[in-house]
Motif scaffolding. Structure first.
Motif, PDB file in Angstrom:
ATOM      1  N   GLN A 129       0.829  -1.204   0.000  1.00 27.36           N
ATOM      2  CA  GLN A 129       0.000   0.000   0.000  1.00 27.36           C
ATOM      3  C   GLN A 129       0.867   1.259   0.000  1.00 27.36           C
ATOM      4  OE1 GLN A 129      -3.241   0.129  -0.343  1.00 27.36           O
ATOM      5  NE2 GLN A 129      -3.618  -2.081  -0.254  1.00 27.36           N
ATOM      6  N   ASN A 130       1.978   1.229   0.737  1.00 25.36           N
ATOM      7  CA  ASN A 130       2.877   2.379   0.751  1.00 25.36           C
ATOM      8  C   ASN A 130       3.471   2.633  -0.637  1.00 25.36           C
ATOM      9  OD1 ASN A 130       2.538   3.001   3.457  1.00 25.36           O
ATOM     10  ND2 ASN A 130       4.175   1.594   4.118  1.00 25.36           N
ATOM     11  N   GLU A 131       3.826   1.549  -1.343  1.00 31.05           N
ATOM     12  CA  GLU A 131       4.338   1.710  -2.700  1.00 31.05           C
ATOM     13  C   GLU A 131       3.284   2.310  -3.621  1.00 31.05           C
ATOM     14  OE1 GLU A 131       5.754  -2.037  -3.995  1.00 31.05           O
ATOM     15  OE2 GLU A 131       7.427  -2.130  -2.554  1.00 31.05           O
ATOM     16  N   MET A 132       2.045   1.838  -3.484  1.00 30.31           N
ATOM     17  CA  MET A 132       0.964   2.383  -4.313  1.00 30.31           C
ATOM     18  C   MET A 132       0.710   3.846  -3.991  1.00 30.31           C
ATOM     19  SD  MET A 132      -1.643  -0.863  -4.209  1.00 30.31           S
ATOM     20  CE  MET A 132      -2.881  -0.024  -5.205  1.00 30.31           C
ATOM     21  N   LEU A 133       0.776   4.214  -2.712  1.00 26.73           N
ATOM     22  CA  LEU A 133       0.607   5.614  -2.339  1.00 26.73           C
ATOM     23  C   LEU A 133       1.740   6.469  -2.897  1.00 26.73           C
ATOM     24  CD1 LEU A 133      -0.582   5.277   1.376  1.00 26.73           C
ATOM     25  CD2 LEU A 133      -1.935   6.043  -0.579  1.00 26.73           C
ATOM     26  N   GLY A 134       2.959   5.917  -2.913  1.00 30.54           N
ATOM     27  CA  GLY A 134       4.074   6.648  -3.501  1.00 30.54           C
ATOM     28  C   GLY A 134       3.864   6.903  -4.981  1.00 30.54           C
ATOM     29  N   ILE A 135       3.368   5.886  -5.711  1.00 34.52           N
ATOM     30  CA  ILE A 135       3.082   6.060  -7.141  1.00 34.52           C
ATOM     31  C   ILE A 135       1.992   7.104  -7.347  1.00 34.52           C
ATOM     32  CG2 ILE A 135       2.209   4.879  -9.195  1.00 34.52           C
ATOM     33  CD1 ILE A 135       3.511   2.315  -8.128  1.00 34.52           C
ATOM     34  N   LEU A 136       0.940   7.029  -6.486  1.00 41.69           N
ATOM     35  CA  LEU A 136      -0.141   8.013  -6.580  1.00 41.69           C
ATOM     36  C   LEU A 136       0.374   9.427  -6.325  1.00 41.69           C
ATOM     37  CD1 LEU A 136      -3.158   8.642  -6.875  1.00 41.69           C
ATOM     38  CD2 LEU A 136      -3.410   8.183  -4.420  1.00 41.69           C
ATOM     39  N   ASP A 137       1.263   9.562  -5.361  1.00 42.24           N
ATOM     40  CA  ASP A 137       1.841  10.869  -5.057  1.00 42.24           C
ATOM     41  C   ASP A 137       2.630  11.416  -6.253  1.00 42.24           C
ATOM     42  OD1 ASP A 137       2.418  13.093  -3.484  1.00 42.24           O
ATOM     43  OD2 ASP A 137       4.296  12.211  -2.777  1.00 42.24           O
ATOM     44  N   GLN A 138       3.369  10.546  -6.928  1.00 39.48           N
ATOM     45  CA  GLN A 138       4.106  10.978  -8.117  1.00 39.48           C
ATOM     46  C   GLN A 138       3.163  11.413  -9.240  1.00 39.48           C
ATOM     47  OE1 GLN A 138       6.663   7.739  -9.151  1.00 39.48           O
ATOM     48  NE2 GLN A 138       7.938   7.911  -7.291  1.00 39.48           N
ATOM     49  N   ASP A 139       2.054  10.656  -9.419  1.00 38.04           N
ATOM     50  CA  ASP A 139       1.075  11.041 -10.444  1.00 38.04           C
ATOM     51  C   ASP A 139       0.444  12.397 -10.136  1.00 38.04           C
ATOM     52  OD1 ASP A 139       1.621   8.697 -11.755  1.00 38.04           O
ATOM     53  OD2 ASP A 139      -0.108   7.612 -10.927  1.00 38.04           O
ATOM     54  N   VAL A 140       0.115  12.620  -8.847  1.00 33.04           N
ATOM     55  CA  VAL A 140      -0.479  13.901  -8.462  1.00 33.04           C
ATOM     56  C   VAL A 140       0.487  15.049  -8.750  1.00 33.04           C
ATOM     57  CG1 VAL A 140      -1.260  15.269  -6.484  1.00 33.04           C
ATOM     58  CG2 VAL A 140      -2.042  12.920  -6.753  1.00 33.04           C
ATOM     59  N   GLU A 141       1.772  14.846  -8.415  1.00 35.12           N
ATOM     60  CA  GLU A 141       2.749  15.900  -8.683  1.00 35.12           C
ATOM     61  C   GLU A 141       2.885  16.168 -10.180  1.00 35.12           C
ATOM     62  OE1 GLU A 141       6.348  14.697  -6.850  1.00 35.12           O
ATOM     63  OE2 GLU A 141       5.663  15.091  -4.792  1.00 35.12           O
ATOM     64  N   ARG A 142       2.844  15.086 -10.987  1.00 34.97           N
ATOM     65  CA  ARG A 142       2.961  15.264 -12.437  1.00 34.97           C
ATOM     66  C   ARG A 142       1.766  16.027 -12.997  1.00 34.97           C
ATOM     67  NH1 ARG A 142       3.607  10.530 -13.425  1.00 34.97           N
ATOM     68  NH2 ARG A 142       1.541   9.901 -14.184  1.00 34.97           N
ATOM     69  N   HIS A 143       0.550  15.695 -12.548  1.00 35.96           N
ATOM     70  CA  HIS A 143      -0.636  16.398 -13.021  1.00 35.96           C
ATOM     71  C   HIS A 143      -0.674  17.830 -12.520  1.00 35.96           C
ATOM     72  CE1 HIS A 143      -1.988  12.281 -13.928  1.00 35.96           C
ATOM     73  NE2 HIS A 143      -2.783  12.861 -14.832  1.00 35.96           N
ATOM     74  N   GLN A 144      -0.174  18.055 -11.307  1.00 35.42           N
ATOM     75  CA  GLN A 144      -0.122  19.413 -10.786  1.00 35.42           C
ATOM     76  C   GLN A 144       0.815  20.282 -11.636  1.00 35.42           C
ATOM     77  OE1 GLN A 144      -1.976  20.628  -8.235  1.00 35.42           O
ATOM     78  NE2 GLN A 144      -1.162  22.641  -8.765  1.00 35.42           N
ATOM     79  N   GLY A 145       1.932  19.695 -12.081  1.00 33.68           N
ATOM     80  CA  GLY A 145       2.829  20.439 -12.973  1.00 33.68           C
ATOM     81  C   GLY A 145       2.167  20.798 -14.287  1.00 33.68           C
ATOM     82  N   LYS A 146       1.396  19.870 -14.854  1.00 37.92           N
ATOM     83  CA  LYS A 146       0.691  20.156 -16.101  1.00 37.92           C
ATOM     84  C   LYS A 146      -0.348  21.248 -15.907  1.00 37.92           C
ATOM     85  CE  LYS A 146       1.287  15.561 -18.132  1.00 37.92           C
ATOM     86  NZ  LYS A 146       0.601  14.347 -18.649  1.00 37.92           N
ATOM     87  N   LEU A 147      -1.067  21.228 -14.774  1.00 36.60           N
ATOM     88  CA  LEU A 147      -2.051  22.262 -14.488  1.00 36.60           C
ATOM     89  C   LEU A 147      -1.393  23.632 -14.363  1.00 36.60           C
ATOM     90  CD1 LEU A 147      -4.385  20.458 -11.917  1.00 36.60           C
ATOM     91  CD2 LEU A 147      -4.947  21.129 -14.262  1.00 36.60           C
ATOM     92  N   ASP A 148      -0.215  23.670 -13.742  1.00 40.23           N
ATOM     93  CA  ASP A 148       0.490  24.946 -13.608  1.00 40.23           C
ATOM     94  C   ASP A 148       0.884  25.493 -14.980  1.00 40.23           C
ATOM     95  OD1 ASP A 148       0.245  24.735 -10.887  1.00 40.23           O
ATOM     96  OD2 ASP A 148       2.255  23.880 -10.570  1.00 40.23           O
ATOM     97  N   VAL A 149       1.343  24.629 -15.886  1.00 40.32           N
ATOM     98  CA  VAL A 149       1.698  25.071 -17.246  1.00 40.32           C
ATOM     99  C   VAL A 149       0.466  25.586 -17.976  1.00 40.32           C
ATOM    100  CG1 VAL A 149       2.567  24.295 -19.484  1.00 40.32           C
ATOM    101  CG2 VAL A 149       3.689  23.554 -17.380  1.00 40.32           C
TER     102      VAL A 149
END
Length: 370
Positions: free
Chosen positions: A341-361
């Motif tokens: 579950q911790n690994e899955m949460l880490g992957i989810l956190d990376q996806d959120v950061e990636r989408h947040q970067g796209k939203l900022d652009v």
């Protein structure tokens, strides 16, 4: 007097190590009056014992060791295994029951059976033989052996004290009987050690001991100190025997007679230091007021009852061990699931950061257009 020892090899089994070839192990059962202990030995352990016994005693044991088979293997031959088991059992019993105690008094024999220094074995006529050549009628005369026996004595006294303390807090009369029997056995072993230690000190200071050179190993001050140790241990044993003879507080009678149990506790503690007179009549080692279950039993029946209670306790311990093992497995599985579950949460956190970067652009581009 130390408890007698009985030995047997009831069965054998095949052990399969993680590395190496399978081999046959023989189950050696050591039976004491209130306890049974099992050790497992290979045939090579018996051959090593046989060689060491001949080296230490200068003569072979009274029974021959079964010969080694170079063609057949006991691992896949049940008849050969059974024949060797019977021969090995005859071999160890011959050492145990022979009139000459030199083989069972050797260090090789005690190390083979994992016997403590105070254990005794039986002569063929039923009498007890000491486990050390230096522990005969003259007691323990070697200074190092004397200190080792004194450590054994203190361990027996501490064990008896803990067993009596547990007896006072036991929840049933059966547990009180069992703990009283264990405490009595510890005190008997302690008394035997005291006699050996005292006899050894008398031999050290005797004329024969001085002529043999025993007394030259210790000074007068050291001998006096050891006498004080023996005297203090004897007083402890006498006090614990007085507490053993006193009645343990029965839980079923606490509500009806609280004042009697409250008055017995300080008397038992006082008896530990001042001693008490030996009671008359039959002493079972438990409460003076017998229960309905033990009232009609003789000493042999009470002993059988104690053995039954101990077997039930062993079964409860085995059941508890299985439960703990299952809980351990569940804990390991939960830990593995949490890591996943911790690994899955880490992957989810990376996806959120990636989408947040796209939203900022996207926001910057919208700002430029507007």
């Amino acid at each position: 007097m130390a408890p007698a020892l009985h030995i047997s090899i009831p069965n054998a089994s095949v052990a399969t190590p993680a590395e190496g070839k399978p081999y046959t192990v023989y189950h050696i059962v050591l039976q004491l009056p209130l306890r049974k202990h099992e050790i497992r030995k290979r045939y090579t352990d018996f051959t090593t014992l046989h060689t060491e016994l001949q080296s230490q005693t200068g003569s072979p044991p009274p029974a021959p060791l079964p010969a080694k088979s170079w063609i057949r293997k006991t691992v896949n031959n049940d008849s050969l295994t059974e024949d060797r088991r019977q021969a090995l059992e005859k071999y160890v019993k011959a050492i145990l029951e022979d009139n000459d105690p030199k083989w069972r008094s050797s260090s090789a024999w005690r190390a083979f059976l994992n016997l403590p220094s105070g254990t005794s074995t039986l002569h063929s006529n039923g009498s007890l033989s000491p486990t050390s050549r230096r522990r005969g009628s003259a007691g323990i005369t070697d200074p190092n052996d004397w200190l080792e026996a004194h450590r054994d004595l203190k361990s027996h006294i501490n064990a008896a004290r803990q067993q009596l303390k547990s007896r006072d807090s036991a929840q049933s009369a059966q547990n009180q009987h069992a703990l009283s029997a264990d405490a009595k056995a510890s005190l008997v072993r302690a008394a035997a050690n005291i006699e050996q230690l005292d006899s050894g000190l008398r031999s050290l200071t005797s004329k024969q001991g001085n002529e043999a050179g025993w007394g030259k190993r210790l000074g007068d001050g050291e001998i006096r100190r050891r006498r004080d140790l023996v005297g203090a241990a004897r007083k402890e044993v006498e006090g614990l025997e007085a507490v053993l003879r006193s009645a343990a507080p029965a839980r079923s009678n606490q509500t009806s007679a609280p004042s009697a149990s409250a008055a017995a506790a300080p008397e038992a503690k006082a008896d530990l230091f001042r001693g008490a007179s030996k009671p008359s009549g039959r002493v079972l080692g438990g409460p003076l007021k017998e229960t309905e279950r033990t009232r009609e039993l003789d000493n042999s029946g009470v002993l059988q009852l104690q053995q039954q209670v101990m077997r039930e306790q062993d079964e409860d311990v085995m059941s508890l061990g299985k439960t703990v093992s299952r809980l351990k497995d569940m804990g390991i599985m939960i830990n593995e699931e949490l890591e996943l579950q911790n690994e899955m949460l880490g992957i989810l956190d990376q996806d959120v950061e990636r989408h947040q970067g796209k939203l900022d652009v996207a926001k910057k581009r919208i700002g430029k257009i507007s």
